[in-house]
Scaffold this active site. Structure first.
Site, PDB file in Angstrom:
ATOM      1  CB  SER A 334      41.712  91.304   6.726  1.00  0.00           C
ATOM      2  OG  SER A 334      42.454  90.134   6.439  1.00  0.00           O
ATOM      3  CG  ASP A 335      45.298  90.567   0.847  1.00  0.00           C
ATOM      4  OD1 ASP A 335      44.405  90.797   0.014  1.00  0.00           O
ATOM      5  OD2 ASP A 335      46.362  90.000   0.573  1.00  0.00           O
TER       6      ASP A 335
END
Length: 870
Positions: A334-335
């Protein structure tokens, strides 16, 4: 997939690195004068040499694409079946088979068109025009005509047209978040690099072009997107199962043909064209019934209905296979910015020095800000002011924007009474120097800033002068941070419960990433990408030692596009199914390579084009719903596959065995065609079935699928062949003929038709659940009534003699009683098999754990020599 054409680069492998050498050397290497630019003739020559400043692609023709949809082992067999149908004049068969083939091709074409959007969005992101200096004159040209060595001008609101080195001007604030993942605009000064595709937020500067087209940072991302992509595990499983069924069907058909030819030539000694066409006709319809012609359609419809369900949860599916992939995902990359965090800088409690009140310190910083500039820091400071009407009582007479050299903004303000102040905010050390603060204050400021940095917070110093800058008071420090989203921790915890590990992949600073991970309970083993990846590493061939560190890490900071891509590819090489979330151009290669690339709310067009799943609601909370829905869909498809394999075994073996040992065909050609329709078409409704959600990631375990399906298939053969033998017995006993209502071989074929249609579909009630078929979750209404409707249609056909010889209703009733008994037997077989398989799996896992424990104990115990050395 389009292939990106390589361009030559002005910096040869043995030449200077134009990104790092001094600007004067850059200009010298590129043979350009900063005040004159290139000549038009030289620019044209370089354009011919380096190519256009664009992402050049070579597209497959429409004909090549369409031809690809009709190739492959499964397609070839279906096409052959359609061809033979046409040759024999069986146009009803031809239409049915051909329609399914075209339907599958149309679905594949639609999905491929979606996949090509990634490159299209990247090309659309390039600046269409640029201001360039040529022949000593500034002019506007198409950005595609820029070449290395061109002098260009960038200003507020302009998209940077190529990779540049800044040569003149005060400063520029450039938003490159979509490229690098940095949460704040980068402050640029002379000598710095500006990346193609980033956006100028403040300032105006001149620069020299050092790279164009696919050689830019932006272009390298496009090449990664073009080369990225993984084959769906569902497609692999479907091809393997289809090939298995085709091989079984072909082998048994060859045996059947050999037996029939031997009987006609050797025994009956009566062989002609009519006999050959009869055998060909029977083989054709048998192949149609045995080969899973409808399997791709069942897959696609199940996926499409799953996509519809996800759309109601604010997740748009652009690649249907991604739904199935999400079911097996065990790592979610995930960013951080905007995905796990709010992407909104917030101020925490100010650390006061000369100021007596926190709001007084914030007011001074707000007066040194401009809300209209839409600067993230200015917006955060002004938003933190409780009474923003105070700003209206002051008039700004002078404003000095942020300068990368002085590292501060400064403003002169006057109130209604004429009282004037000068206020400044900026880097704490710069503000301390401005205020000429005593050594003890400077030390305290440094200590506070270091502490905030360790916590992942940014620091902003604030000062005020009452004598027009002659002397300053250091008011305090404003801590700033991008807080986690309210739902992020809950989402991560729920994902962990489902067996999915969330890894943070961010372009932001390491300390900020560690603090965010700590607050979210993700683990704080965050590795700076520069420490993990060698500069010249091939992202497609990551060394094993680096893959080991990737698996152990909780996340990565300061990453670039090739790092994100390499992380995903490395995890996949270790057997992980990887989902990747992102929102920027820098995320596009990893999104496309991931098993389930997910573009979050507010993502760029490039990220959306590369992603298979697009979230329209902020944050990650919808991901858990997507995982649940994906696992339900996986369960439905798994049930169908077991059913279809077992049914093929049943049909093929019953027909072949009865032809060999009884010299009797239990089904006519028309019965097999109708049975194929009745068996497959209602199965489309399995997409609506009630399926339990697996608590752990699920994968395609083909040996288990084949094992269970084979066992059920063998028992189904026993069921069908047992009824056939019973029918043969009845035909030999007149009193039994009257009792059961079975008098001719034609009626025996109809009886077998009823059994195979009914038994085949009742088999699905066994394959759809690991529990007894009458326990919850019960079949969904569409599936249940589709099967009931099919059975009624078959019964009416047999009772009234439609397309098949009629049989008495009493005989249909006896067959159904027989099917009910065998439904209980098959349910028991399924339960016993599952317990046996679970026992074997548990024993295997236990033996593996024992070996691992012994190995660890052996490694932990020092050898006698090592102990003596101690």
């Amino acid at each position: 997939m389009a292939n990106v054409t390589e361009q030559a680069t002005p910096a040869a492998a043995d030449g200077p690195d134009l990104e790092k050498v001094p600007v004067e050397e850059v200009l010298s290497t590129l043979a350009v004068k900063a005040d004159q630019g290139l000549s038009s003739a030289e620019a044209q020559q370089r354009l011919s040499r380096y190519g256009p400043n664009a992402i050049v692609t070579k597209e497959k023709s429409l004909g090549e694409q369409i031809l690809g949809y009709f190739t492959g082992s499964m397609a070839y067999v279906i096409e052959a079946a359609a061809l033979v149908s046409a040759l024999l004049g069986h146009w009803d068969d031809f239409v049915i088979i051909g329609s399914l083939l075209l339907f599958n091709a149309a679905l594949e074409f639609w999905q491929d068109r979606k996949a090509s959007n990634a490159l299209a969005a990247l090309k659309a992101g390039l600046a269409p025009e640029a201001t360039v200096l040529r022949d000593g004159q500034w002019s506007t040209v198409q950005a595609a005509t820029l070449v290395p060595g061109d002098m260009v001008k960038i200003r507020l609101g302009v998209i940077v047209p190529a990779d540049l080195r800044l040569t003149a001007g005060d400063f520029a604030s450039i938003d490159q978040a979509a490229l690098t993942g940095e949460s704040l605009p980068a402050r640029k000064k002379v000598g710095d690099e500006a990346y193609s595709g980033s956006v100028v937020k403040q300032g105006e500067m001149e620069a020299v072009v050092i790279a164009t087209g696919t050689n830019t940072f932006f272009g390298r991302t496009a090449k990664l997107v073009a080369g990225a992509g993984s084959v769906s595990h569902a497609q692999k499983a479907m091809f393997q199962i289809s090939n298995f069924l085709i091989v079984v069907a072909v082998l048994l058909t060859l045996i059947l043909v050999a037996v029939k030819v031997y009987h006609d030539i050797v025994i009956a000694k009566d062989w002609g064209l009519h006999d050959a066409l009869g055998i060909l006709q029977f083989v054709l319809v048998l192949m149609v019934a045995s080969i899973p012609v409808a399997m791709p359609a069942v897959f696609s419809i199940t996926m499409a209905l799953g996509a519809l369900a996800l759309s109601k949860q604010q997740a748009i599916v652009s690649k249907l296979s991604a739904i199935e992939e999400m079911a097996g995902v065990d790592i979610l990359c995930s960013d951080k910015t905007g995905t796990l965090t709010k992407n909104q800088l917030s101020l925490s409690e100010p650390m006061l020095f000369a100021a007596s009140d926190p709001q007084d310190c914030i007011l001074a910083a707000a007066l040194a800000s401009k809300l209209e500039d839409k600067d993230a820091i200015d917006t955060a400071v002004i938003t933190a002011l409780k009474d923003q009407t105070l700003l209206k009582s002051w008039t700004m007479t002078r404003f000095v924007p942020f300068d990368p050299v002085t590292k501060r903004t400064q403003a002169s303000v006057t109130d209604a009474s004429g009282k004037s102040f000068v206020v400044a905010k900026g880097a704490p050390q710069a503000i301390v120097d401005l205020a000429r603060a005593p050594a003890d204050v400077a030390d305290k400021v440094k200590e506070a800033v270091d502490k905030l940095a360790a916590q992942g917070a940014r620091a902003l110093g604030v000062a005020r002068s009452a004598d027009d800058g002659a002397s300053w008071s250091f008011l305090g420090i404003l801590p700033m941070f991008d807080p986690p989203r309210d739902d992020s921790k809950e989402t991560i915890d729920k994902a962990a419960e489902k067996g999915v590990r969330v890894m943070m992949i961010t372009g932001d600073d390491t300390a900020i990433a560690i603090e965010t991970a700590r607050q979210l309970g993700m683990g704080t083993h965050i590795i700076p990408a520069a420490e993990a990846f060698p500069k010249d590493m091939d992202p497609d061939n990551v060394p094993p030692a680096i893959i080991d560190s990737i698996e152990r890490a909780n996340g990565f900071a300061r990453v670039f596009p090739e790092h994100k891509y390499a992380i995903v590819k490395a995890l996949q090489s270790r057997g992980h199914l990887v989902a990747m979330t992102g929102d920027g151009v820098n995320d596009a290669p990893a999104l496309k390579q991931a098993d389930c690339g997910t573009a979050v709310s507010g993502a760029t067009d490039a990220a959306r084009g590369a992603a298979a799943l697009i979230l329209t609601a902020p944050g990650l909370s919808v991901i858990n719903g997507a995982i649940d829905e994906a696992r339900r869909i996986f369960g439905r498809i798994n049930s169908y596959l077991i059913y279809r394999i077992a049914l093929t075994i049943d049909i093929m073996f019953v027909v072949v065995l009865s032809s060999i040992f009884l010299g009797f065909s239990p089904l006519t050609a028309i019965m097999i065609v109708v049975m194929s329709l009745l068996d497959d078409l209602p199965m489309m409704t399995i997409a609506y079935d009630n399926t339990p959600v697996s608590p752990r990631p699920v994968r395609w375990q083909l040996p288990q699928i084949f094992g269970l399906a084979t066992v059920l298939g063998i028992f189904s053969v026993a069921e069908s062949f047992g009824l056939l033998l019973f029918g043969v017995k009845v035909l030999s006993e007149p009193h039994l003929q009257d009792y059961f209502g079975l008098a001719t071989h034609a009626q025996l074929q109809t009886m077998m038709f009823v059994q195979l249609v009914g038994g085949g579909q009742l088999l699905l009630f066994v394959t759809r659940t690991e529990r007894w078929f009458f326990q919850r979750p019960l079949p969904a209404a569409p599936l249940f009534w589709a099967i009931v409707g099919t059975q009624l249609a078959a019964a009416l056909m047999c009772g009234f003699g439609l397309l098949v010889p009629a049989i008495p209703w009493t005989l249909i009733g006896w067959v159904w009683l027989y099917l009910a008994i065998w439904l209980l037997i098959l349910g028991a077989v399924r339960m016993i098999y599952d317990r046996f398989a679970s026992y074997r799996t548990a024993r295997h896992q236990k033996s593996v754990e024992t070996v691992n424990q012994s190995l660890h104990a052996h490694l932990a115990t020092p050898s006698p020599a090592a102990a003596a050395n101690r």
